[in-house]
Design a protein around this motif. Sequence first.
Motif, PDB file in Angstrom:
ATOM      1  N   ALA A   1      -7.391  84.277 103.722  1.00  0.00           N
ATOM      2  CA  ALA A   1      -6.868  82.744 103.751  1.00  0.00           C
ATOM      3  C   ALA A   1      -8.000  82.156 102.568  1.00  0.00           C
ATOM      4  CB  ALA A   1      -7.073  82.140 105.503  1.00  0.00           C
ATOM      5  N   PHE A   2      -9.029  82.463 102.126  1.00  0.00           N
ATOM      6  CA  PHE A   2      -9.780  81.904 101.599  1.00  0.00           C
ATOM      7  C   PHE A   2      -9.125  82.169 100.363  1.00  0.00           C
ATOM      8  CE2 PHE A   2     -13.934  82.395 104.621  1.00  0.00           C
ATOM      9  CZ  PHE A   2     -14.417  81.375 104.468  1.00  0.00           C
ATOM     10  N   THR A   3      -8.335  83.643  99.882  1.00  0.00           N
ATOM     11  CA  THR A   3      -8.268  83.310  98.672  1.00  0.00           C
ATOM     12  C   THR A   3      -6.645  82.191  98.393  1.00  0.00           C
ATOM     13  OG1 THR A   3      -8.275  85.948  99.011  1.00  0.00           O
ATOM     14  CG2 THR A   3      -6.699  85.071  97.103  1.00  0.00           C
ATOM     15  N   VAL A   4      -6.085  82.658  99.767  1.00  0.00           N
ATOM     16  CA  VAL A   4      -4.856  81.169  99.343  1.00  0.00           C
ATOM     17  C   VAL A   4      -5.553  79.391  99.281  1.00  0.00           C
ATOM     18  CG1 VAL A   4      -3.293  80.112 101.452  1.00  0.00           C
ATOM     19  CG2 VAL A   4      -3.517  82.854 101.169  1.00  0.00           C
ATOM     20  N   ALA A   5      -6.949  79.425 100.202  1.00  0.00           N
ATOM     21  CA  ALA A   5      -7.195  78.127  99.968  1.00  0.00           C
ATOM     22  C   ALA A   5      -8.152  77.675  98.283  1.00  0.00           C
ATOM     23  CB  ALA A   5      -8.400  78.571 100.973  1.00  0.00           C
ATOM     24  N   ALA A   6      -8.065  78.838  97.718  1.00  0.00           N
ATOM     25  CA  ALA A   6      -9.100  78.706  96.396  1.00  0.00           C
ATOM     26  C   ALA A   6      -7.132  78.854  95.692  1.00  0.00           C
ATOM     27  CB  ALA A   6      -9.592  80.299  95.886  1.00  0.00           C
ATOM     28  N   ALA A   7      -6.799  79.562  95.723  1.00  0.00           N
ATOM     29  CA  ALA A   7      -5.292  79.209  94.667  1.00  0.00           C
ATOM     30  C   ALA A   7      -4.438  77.508  95.302  1.00  0.00           C
ATOM     31  CB  ALA A   7      -4.320  79.885  95.328  1.00  0.00           C
TER      32      ALA A   7
END
Length: 161
Positions: A54-60
């Motif tokens: 979830a954090f990776t998608v948010a950062a992207a």
Amino acid sequence: MSAPDGSPVGAERSIGQLFASATTDLSALVHDEIALAKAQLKQDVKRGATSGGAFTVAAAILLFSLPMLNFALAYGIRTWSDWNLAICFLLSFAANVLVAVVLALIGVTFAKKAKKSKGPQKVAASMKESAGVLQKAKPHPRQALEDRSPEAIEAVARSSS
């Protein structure tokens, strides 16, 4: 009805039977505790992977939305100042560079502090020092029970109970 080892519940069991029963129960308890720990660890890993994704998608998403922020900043400067649009985009770029430089300086500062930190080495040295002191220490001489008075023995017995 019978006990786990097969003997009747009301019957007297020998110490060996009691010990065997206790050992079996303790072994089962340890195996159950290990299984519970594994299940909890799997659940924690699954939750960690989900949160990491979830954090990776948010950062992207945030990364891909930065150009929109730059366009909005440039057009906002144009609206407020009535300057040439190229200058507004250069100011937007300069603002991004300024933020990147500040973040890089913060990162370098923390990297230098982390490099200077000798935390694990200090802990290891302290443990070695403590071990050396304990190896050289002599136990406190104690009187034998025969040498003590009955009153002193009774006082120790009362204080420990």
